[in-house]
Design a protein around this motif. Structure first.
Motif, mmCIF file in Angstrom:
data_model
loop_
_atom_site.group_PDB
_atom_site.id
_atom_site.type_symbol
_atom_site.label_atom_id
_atom_site.label_comp_id
_atom_site.label_asym_id
_atom_site.label_seq_id
_atom_site.Cartn_x
_atom_site.Cartn_y
_atom_site.Cartn_z
ATOM 1 N N TYR A 378 0.837 -1.204 0.000
ATOM 2 C CA TYR A 378 0.000 0.000 0.000
ATOM 3 C C TYR A 378 0.871 1.252 0.000
ATOM 4 O O TYR A 378 1.873 1.337 0.725
ATOM 5 C CB TYR A 378 -0.916 0.003 1.223
ATOM 6 C CG TYR A 378 -1.766 1.247 1.324
ATOM 7 C CD1 TYR A 378 -2.781 1.489 0.409
ATOM 8 C CD2 TYR A 378 -1.549 2.179 2.340
ATOM 9 C CE1 TYR A 378 -3.568 2.630 0.503
ATOM 10 C CE2 TYR A 378 -2.328 3.320 2.435
ATOM 11 C CZ TYR A 378 -3.340 3.545 1.511
ATOM 12 O OH TYR A 378 -4.108 4.676 1.598
ATOM 13 N N VAL A 379 0.497 2.247 -0.800
ATOM 14 C CA VAL A 379 1.172 3.541 -0.835
ATOM 15 C C VAL A 379 0.377 4.503 0.039
ATOM 16 O O VAL A 379 -0.817 4.710 -0.176
ATOM 17 C CB VAL A 379 1.263 4.085 -2.272
ATOM 18 C CG1 VAL A 379 1.960 5.442 -2.279
ATOM 19 C CG2 VAL A 379 1.994 3.097 -3.163
ATOM 20 N N GLU A 380 1.025 5.083 1.036
ATOM 21 C CA GLU A 380 0.336 5.904 2.039
ATOM 22 C C GLU A 380 -0.487 7.015 1.401
ATOM 23 O O GLU A 380 -0.042 7.685 0.470
ATOM 24 C CB GLU A 380 1.355 6.543 2.985
ATOM 25 C CG GLU A 380 1.819 5.698 4.136
ATOM 26 C CD GLU A 380 0.714 5.102 4.986
ATOM 27 O OE1 GLU A 380 -0.240 5.824 5.320
ATOM 28 O OE2 GLU A 380 0.810 3.922 5.308
ATOM 29 N N ASN A 381 -1.716 7.196 1.941
ATOM 30 C CA ASN A 381 -2.610 8.301 1.590
ATOM 31 C C ASN A 381 -2.921 8.374 0.096
ATOM 32 O O ASN A 381 -3.089 9.454 -0.459
ATOM 33 C CB ASN A 381 -2.005 9.641 2.040
ATOM 34 C CG ASN A 381 -1.738 9.683 3.525
ATOM 35 O OD1 ASN A 381 -2.520 9.168 4.327
ATOM 36 N ND2 ASN A 381 -0.610 10.280 3.908
ATOM 37 N N SER A 382 -2.973 7.232 -0.551
ATOM 38 C CA SER A 382 -3.256 7.252 -1.993
ATOM 39 C C SER A 382 -4.391 6.331 -2.399
ATOM 40 O O SER A 382 -4.996 6.518 -3.456
ATOM 41 C CB SER A 382 -1.998 6.852 -2.774
ATOM 42 O OG SER A 382 -1.688 5.489 -2.543
ATOM 43 N N GLY A 383 -4.677 5.317 -1.576
ATOM 44 C CA GLY A 383 -5.671 4.328 -1.974
ATOM 45 C C GLY A 383 -5.149 3.401 -3.057
ATOM 46 O O GLY A 383 -5.920 2.659 -3.663
ATOM 47 N N LYS A 384 -3.838 3.401 -3.292
ATOM 48 C CA LYS A 384 -3.250 2.595 -4.357
ATOM 49 C C LYS A 384 -2.297 1.557 -3.781
ATOM 50 O O LYS A 384 -1.592 1.810 -2.799
ATOM 51 C CB LYS A 384 -2.518 3.479 -5.372
ATOM 52 C CG LYS A 384 -3.440 4.439 -6.116
ATOM 53 C CD LYS A 384 -2.673 5.290 -7.111
ATOM 54 C CE LYS A 384 -3.614 6.226 -7.850
ATOM 55 N NZ LYS A 384 -2.906 7.085 -8.818
ATOM 56 N N TYR A 385 -2.286 0.406 -4.426
ATOM 57 C CA TYR A 385 -1.431 -0.714 -4.040
ATOM 58 C C TYR A 385 -0.555 -1.055 -5.232
ATOM 59 O O TYR A 385 -1.034 -1.132 -6.369
ATOM 60 C CB TYR A 385 -2.290 -1.906 -3.635
ATOM 61 C CG TYR A 385 -3.200 -1.628 -2.460
ATOM 62 C CD1 TYR A 385 -2.888 -2.083 -1.186
ATOM 63 C CD2 TYR A 385 -4.369 -0.894 -2.619
ATOM 64 C CE1 TYR A 385 -3.710 -1.816 -0.103
ATOM 65 C CE2 TYR A 385 -5.204 -0.622 -1.544
ATOM 66 C CZ TYR A 385 -4.867 -1.085 -0.294
ATOM 67 O OH TYR A 385 -5.683 -0.811 0.770
ATOM 68 N N VAL A 386 0.729 -1.255 -4.972
ATOM 69 C CA VAL A 386 1.676 -1.471 -6.065
ATOM 70 C C VAL A 386 2.416 -2.788 -5.860
ATOM 71 O O VAL A 386 2.551 -3.296 -4.748
ATOM 72 C CB VAL A 386 2.690 -0.307 -6.168
ATOM 73 C CG1 VAL A 386 1.982 0.987 -6.501
ATOM 74 C CG2 VAL A 386 3.490 -0.163 -4.879
ATOM 75 N N PHE A 387 2.900 -3.312 -6.995
ATOM 76 C CA PHE A 387 3.638 -4.565 -6.976
ATOM 77 C C PHE A 387 4.580 -4.558 -8.168
ATOM 78 O O PHE A 387 4.208 -4.143 -9.269
ATOM 79 C CB PHE A 387 2.670 -5.747 -7.063
ATOM 80 C CG PHE A 387 3.357 -7.084 -7.154
ATOM 81 C CD1 PHE A 387 4.065 -7.586 -6.082
ATOM 82 C CD2 PHE A 387 3.276 -7.836 -8.316
ATOM 83 C CE1 PHE A 387 4.694 -8.816 -6.164
ATOM 84 C CE2 PHE A 387 3.898 -9.065 -8.406
ATOM 85 C CZ PHE A 387 4.608 -9.553 -7.326
ATOM 86 N N HIS A 388 5.820 -5.024 -7.942
ATOM 87 C CA HIS A 388 6.799 -5.084 -9.018
ATOM 88 C C HIS A 388 6.494 -6.301 -9.890
ATOM 89 O O HIS A 388 7.071 -7.374 -9.716
ATOM 90 C CB HIS A 388 8.216 -5.150 -8.468
ATOM 91 C CG HIS A 388 9.266 -5.064 -9.534
ATOM 92 N ND1 HIS A 388 9.389 -3.977 -10.369
ATOM 93 C CD2 HIS A 388 10.229 -5.946 -9.915
ATOM 94 C CE1 HIS A 388 10.383 -4.189 -11.217
ATOM 95 N NE2 HIS A 388 10.903 -5.378 -10.962
ATOM 96 N N PHE A 389 5.578 -6.111 -10.804
ATOM 97 C CA PHE A 389 5.114 -7.205 -11.646
ATOM 98 C C PHE A 389 6.156 -7.596 -12.696
ATOM 99 O O PHE A 389 6.299 -8.759 -13.066
ATOM 100 C CB PHE A 389 3.801 -6.782 -12.339
ATOM 101 C CG PHE A 389 3.220 -7.823 -13.247
ATOM 102 C CD1 PHE A 389 2.507 -8.898 -12.731
ATOM 103 C CD2 PHE A 389 3.361 -7.735 -14.626
ATOM 104 C CE1 PHE A 389 1.959 -9.855 -13.564
ATOM 105 C CE2 PHE A 389 2.825 -8.687 -15.463
ATOM 106 C CZ PHE A 389 2.119 -9.746 -14.927
ATOM 107 N N LEU A 390 6.878 -6.610 -13.184
ATOM 108 C CA LEU A 390 7.835 -6.857 -14.263
ATOM 109 C C LEU A 390 9.131 -7.421 -13.692
ATOM 110 O O LEU A 390 9.671 -6.931 -12.708
ATOM 111 C CB LEU A 390 8.125 -5.563 -15.018
ATOM 112 C CG LEU A 390 6.878 -4.856 -15.569
ATOM 113 C CD1 LEU A 390 7.262 -3.551 -16.222
ATOM 114 C CD2 LEU A 390 6.149 -5.754 -16.544
ATOM 115 N N SER A 391 9.617 -8.450 -14.336
ATOM 116 C CA SER A 391 10.865 -9.071 -13.897
ATOM 117 C C SER A 391 11.471 -9.787 -15.096
ATOM 118 O O SER A 391 10.986 -9.675 -16.222
ATOM 119 C CB SER A 391 10.614 -10.059 -12.756
ATOM 120 O OG SER A 391 9.855 -11.159 -13.220
ATOM 121 N N ALA A 392 12.493 -10.517 -14.813
ATOM 122 C CA ALA A 392 13.167 -11.242 -15.896
ATOM 123 C C ALA A 392 12.271 -12.292 -16.523
ATOM 124 O O ALA A 392 12.466 -12.689 -17.672
ATOM 125 C CB ALA A 392 14.448 -11.889 -15.355
#
Length: 700
Positions: A378-392
């Motif tokens: 979770y990214v504070e005060n944004s309502g957004k959740y992120v994930f490093h989807f891209l990889s090798a």
């Protein structure tokens, strides 16, 4: 400012905030709904809805009901451009003036409550006695609704108000006669149909205090559960309440208003229930879908019902419907993160959830999932959740994601529902690798290479090739994704462009060794229309997932083809360049014909004077003949006919004059026909009258 009636009502905001809205729906451990379909209110939606509400010069928004609708909607939209003090000052006079209907008092109190006007004691002193009398005299559900709900607002507004329990004595026994077997209610005893909206209004005002509600709680709870069995369904899991056809007693309504009334009433009921209502989560989510249908609000009133209903869904416990929206495009070159936004139906960010990427499959590939069971940060005060989807292990292409949203326990005991596992598609874009690009001219019979060149992508090498109709042109290349695997784009073409702009397009097919195309000029002589000369060899590669789609001129080919046989039609003319077709045209200089010579002005005026001489001669002739107007009738119907006849004749003369000046023949004939018809009746009458008068004079 006028006061108008309305069958709509609202749960008091101050009281609503004191409730934890134990609301109507049980928490289920596992959700089984289909993929999420909620699109929350965006900033553009909020701006459009706020445009429905425009204040008058006195600060009000029309009638009392319209003013309350506007103030409540603007409160939900967090708009601050409301003249609260001016409205509150105006309400003092309205509160102290006698009211012909409790509905006026109902709307006045609701407006004062939204604006938090400091006049609670005055309102209680003036209004409560009349409201208590209205409760005893009420003969319909709406009359009870206005009076009881108003007293409930006042009691929460001012602790010095009269006893609410005394005002409610005998109400419930009267209301039982209006109950229907399916959870709906009648507005009056004489109503032919029951109504879901009426049921919502009943539960709305029947439970402001627990002391009165508990002795009938079992009956009301059963009726409320039955009410949700009347939900209408639509495609894609949309649910709503349909109002009855016979709704004259309530002053109209509709699907949106009925749904709003049930939601508001159910919230009031759930606030006093010792146990939660057992209503399927799918139905809650379906109602949220209905309220977020694009274009649902077509007026200020509908905008209020939509916003207030959404505010209930946003605040109710224990399961708040949320919208889950993912990124649509990720770029490998910029190393983007997968971003998931979780918001309430009104677009407010949600942080008390855990978002899990259950799986990510590449569409059209048989490979195992790229990711499985990964939590997003979770990214504070944004309502957004992120994930490093891209990889090798991530390659460009389209992916189908499956997400799960689970609530995190908090002090407010709130939970959120996303409508079940959320399915979403994303596209990963990247630059592809272009290698082993080779152009070769081969002998048609032996297949031996007469000329070969290896090209490097991105370099302009100005290669020139020569070939005749007994040779072949071969192109080969390899396209690879960032992971090194072969890539098959949507478009791979080789184009030959003749110096006369005639183009020929050929598909380059893929194989196990890459992409390859061989052009046998002997078999293509007719298709090439026997056009010898210089051709540009152009490679076209494109795909929606490619960041480096390109059109690349590989080489210049000097092709020698045999002459066309006799009688063979000539090749079509070369198409014009785009600038020649749509560019500026040469200016056309046009000289009008010189005007004809005209006579001097003096001579023209003399001629005009001569044309007037016959008119002068006409009047002189009348005098010589002894013409007079002594017999012109001056009174009665003959006088009217005489004036009408001469007026019509004068109008015809004016028409001739206008025709001479500017009118065309067709317009003149149309008007002349109308004036001729107008001249005939009075002319016939006056001439007959004069003939009769002359005969009488001769007889005398």
């Amino acid at each position: 400012m006028a006061s108008t009636a309305s069958g709509a009502s609202r749960l008091p905001l101050a009281w609503l905030r004191l409730l934890l809205l134990g609301w109507l729906f049980a928490v289920v451990s596992q959700t089984t709904c289909a993929s999420n379909g909620l699109q929350p209110l965006s900033d553009a939606d909020r701006e459009a809805v706020a445009g429905y509400f425009t204040a008058d010069a006195d600060g009000f928004y029309g009638s009392l009901q319209e003013t309350y609708h506007a103030l409540r909607a603007l409160e939900i939209l967090e708009q601050s451009n409301v003249e609260s003090q001016k409205i509150c000052d105006s309400l003092v006079g309205l509160v102290q003036a006698p009211h012909d209907s409790v509905e006026d008092a109902f709307h006045v109190v609701r407006i004062a409550e939204v604006l938090q006007c400091p006049h609670g004691a005055e309102v209680a002193k003036v209004i409560v006695p009349s409201l208590q009398a209205a409760v005893e005299k009420a003969k319909s559900l709406l009359e009870l609704h206005y009076s009881v709900a108003t007293i409930a607002i006042i009691k929460g507004w001012s602790s010095k108000s009269a006893s609410f329990n005394d005002a409610l004595s005998g109400v419930f026994s009267s209301l039982k006669e209006l109950a229907g077997p399916d959870g709906t209610w009648h507005y009056t005893k004489s109503s032919s149909e029951s109504s879901a909206k009426a049921a919502g209004l009943y539960t709305f005002f029947s439970f402001p205090t627990t002391a009165i509600a508990y002795h009938v709680i079992g009956h009301i709870k059963t009726a409320a559960i039955k009410l949700f069995d009347n939900l209408e369904s639509h495609d894609q899991g949309v649910f709503y309440f349909q109002e009855s056809k016979d709704d004259a007693s309530s002053g109209g309504g509709g699907t949106l208003e009925a749904t709003w009334a049930v939601l508001r009433g159910s919230a009031a009921l759930a606030a006093v229930l010792p146990a939660k209502l057992k209503v399927e989560v799918e139905k809650v989510f379906g109602i949220a879908k209905f309220l977020l249908t694009p274009g649902l609000a077509l007026s200020a009133t509908e905008a209020f019902y939509q916003l207030d209903s959404l505010s209930v869904l946003e605040e109710y416990r224990p399961a708040v419907p949320v919208s889950v929206q993912t990124s649509s495009i990720l770029s490998l070159s910029s190393n983007d993160n997968l971003e998931v936004a979780v918001t309430t139906v009104l677009g407010k960010p949600v942080s008390q959830v855990k978002v899990t990427l259950v799986s990510a499959h590449c569409i059209g590939a048989d490979a195992p999932p790229v990711w499985s069971s990964q939590n997003l940060n979770y990214v504070e005060n944004s309502g957004k959740y992120v994930f490093h989807f891209l990889s090798a292990t991530t390659d460009l292409g389209k992916y189908k994601l499956r997400l799960e949203v689970c609530s995190v326990k908090s002090e407010g005991h709130s939970s959120y529902m996303s409508g079940g596992p959320v399915k979403s598609d994303i596209t990963v874009i990247s630059a592809i690798g272009i290698s082993d690009i080779q152009l070769a001219v081969l002998d048609s019979s032996t297949g031996i290479s007469d000329f070969s060149a290896v090209l490097e992508y991105g370099k302009d090498e100005n290669i020139t090739l020569s070939a005749n109709h007994l040779q072949k042109l071969r192109l080969s290349l390899k396209l690879t994704s960032p992971s090194g695997s072969p890539f098959n784009p949507q478009q791979v073409f080789l184009k030959l462009v003749h110096e006369s702009h005639v183009e020929h397009l050929y598909l380059v097919k893929s194989s196990t060794k890459g992409f390859q195309l061989t052009l046998d000029f002997l078999g293509l002589v007719e298709k090439l229309q026997y056009l010898s000369g210089t051709y540009n060899v152009v490679l076209i590669v494109g795909d929606m997932t490619m960041e480096n789609s390109f059109v690349w001129t590989l080489a210049s080919l000097d092709l020698d083809l045999p002459a066309a046989p006799e009688g063979k039609p000539l090749p079509p003319e070369a198409p014009l360049e785009i600038t020649a077709r749509v560019g500026s045209k040469p200016e056309i200089a046009h000289i009008f014909r010189q005007p004809e010579k005209r006579p001097p002005t003096l001579l023209s005026n003399i001629f005009l004077s001569l044309t007037l001489l016959p008119l002068i001669g006409f009047f002189i002739g009348l005098g010589c003949l002894g013409a007079n107007i002594k017999l012109f009738p001056m009174t009665g119907l003959p006088g009217v006919a005489a004036v009408g006849f001469h007026g019509a004749v004068a109008s015809i003369l004016v028409l001739y004059f206008l025709f001479w000046l500017k009118l065309d023949l067709f317009t003149t004939l149309k008007v002349l026909g109308f004036l001729g018809l107008c001249t005939l009746p009075p002319g016939h009458f006056i001439l007959s009258y004069l003939a009769d008068s002359s005969a009488k004079q001769k007889t005398a």
